[in-house]
Design an enzyme around this catalytic site. Structure first.
Site, PDB file in Angstrom:
ATOM      1  N   LYS A 144     -67.232 -90.872 -17.959  1.00  9.67           N
ATOM      2  CA  LYS A 144     -66.378 -90.783 -15.481  1.00  9.67           C
ATOM      3  C   LYS A 144     -67.613 -91.127 -15.182  1.00  9.67           C
ATOM      4  CE  LYS A 144     -62.174 -87.460 -16.517  1.00  9.67           C
ATOM      5  NZ  LYS A 144     -62.851 -87.199 -17.975  1.00  9.67           N
ATOM      6  N   CYS A 187     -69.746 -82.414 -13.533  1.00 13.07           N
ATOM      7  CA  CYS A 187     -69.932 -81.347 -14.734  1.00 13.07           C
ATOM      8  C   CYS A 187     -69.645 -82.846 -15.558  1.00 13.07           C
ATOM      9  CB  CYS A 187     -68.845 -80.552 -14.810  1.00 13.07           C
ATOM     10  SG  CYS A 187     -68.332 -78.817 -13.624  1.00 13.07           S
ATOM     11  N   CYS A 234     -58.876 -81.980 -18.567  1.00 15.68           N
ATOM     12  CA  CYS A 234     -57.822 -82.630 -19.544  1.00 15.68           C
ATOM     13  C   CYS A 234     -56.668 -81.295 -19.437  1.00 15.68           C
ATOM     14  CB  CYS A 234     -58.754 -82.795 -20.837  1.00 15.68           C
ATOM     15  SG  CYS A 234     -59.771 -80.985 -21.048  1.00 15.68           S
TER      16      CYS A 234
END
Length: 296
Positions: free
Chosen positions: A129, A123, A248
């Site tokens: 990232k 994702c 998160c």
């Protein structure tokens, strides 16, 4: 009522205030609420493939930009004021750094990526990232950045080009059905990052309206999606491979409860470590959860 007073004082929905007091001691709940209503830090990640943190800090100092290193990692630094258009700062055009919160910078290293490996970021958008994984591998190997949104993937591709990364491959696809659509990918990834869609309760300082858009029913729906995504990663990981599940958010239903449910369904998988960081912690940064799993 002290919980309702807390919710009113910090502009939080009653359900979240109640949860915070069940998850945290009162002083840490207060710290969370203060952080949720404070301007977030502006952190950067230095591109290790194009130089070091000291050179970037020196260039910033020469340009009159106040910045400081962070202890979260050798590439992490923070801007001490708001310098305006970040694209005008030294090193942006040259791909020497990108914007990434200090907490987010701690996720990709948990995969321990190695040069030459094939890694999936399931994702990936907006790509912070994914590009970090490519940098940690020395841009040697393959990082497949998968996301359902082709428009958001274009941002990933643009960031990779600016950072000079050639090992990153964007693919518009739904990670939940990726194994069915790409049977040739079964068992082909040494490491997978699943930065799952979540309620974002660890980033309320950045998305102030999210506290009013999220409710327990939304959390329940997201937990079901997160479990489906975790299951979808199983066929894609090579034997002995590493899977990092990250969010998160700070909601246990989306975090350690999802990992506990996954382990109950897959008892041969090993949990190598897990961590929960909270807004308001002394280290600063967003709230996030990460668990490191190892396939049999």
């Amino acid at each position: 009522d002290p919980v309702q007073a807390f919710a009113l004082r910090h502009s939080l929905p009653d359900w979240l205030a109640t949860c915070l007091f069940s998850w945290l001691p009162p002083e840490r709940a207060e710290a969370f609420a203060r952080a949720a209503n404070s301007p977030p830090a502006l952190d950067l990640r230095v591109n290790r493939c194009r130089g070091g943190r000291e050179a970037v800090l020196e260039a910033f100092a020469a340009a009159g930009v106040a910045a400081a290193p962070l202890p979260q990692g050798p590439e992490a630094l923070t801007l001490l004021d708001r310098p305006g258009d970040l694209r005008q700062l030294p090193g942006f055009a040259e791909g020497l750094w990108c914007v990434q919160d200090r907490s987010a910078q701690a996720i990709a290293p948990l995969l321990a990526p190695r040069p030459g490996e094939r890694i999936l970021d399931a994702c990936a958008a907006p790509g912070g990232k994914a590009t970090q994984l490519a940098e940690l591998m020395g841009d040697q190997g393959e990082v497949w950045a998968v996301d359902r949104s082709a428009a958001r993937l274009r941002r990933v591709e643009a960031n990779a080009q600016r950072l000079g990364l050639h090992s990153l491959h964007p693919l518009a696809a739904d990670a939940a059905v990726l194994a069915a659509e790409r049977p040739d990918w079964h068992g082909s990834f040494q490491a997978i990052l699943l930065d799952a869609p979540c309620s974002g309760l660890g980033t309320l300082a950045r998305h102030a309206d999210a506290r009013w858009r999220i409710d327990p029913a939304v959390v329940s729906d997201l937990a079901a999606l997160q479990s489906r995504l975790l299951e979808a990663m199983v066929p894609l990981l090579a034997p002995g491979g590493r899977l990092v599940y990250a969010t998160c958010t700070v909601h246990p239903t989306e975090n350690h409860e999802r990992i506990a449910a996954f382990q109950a369904a897959h008892p041969t998988w090993s949990l190598r470590g897990a961590q929960q960081c909270w807004p308001g912690d002394p280290e600063g940064g967003d709230g996030f959860y990460a668990a490191v799993l190892e396939a049999p």
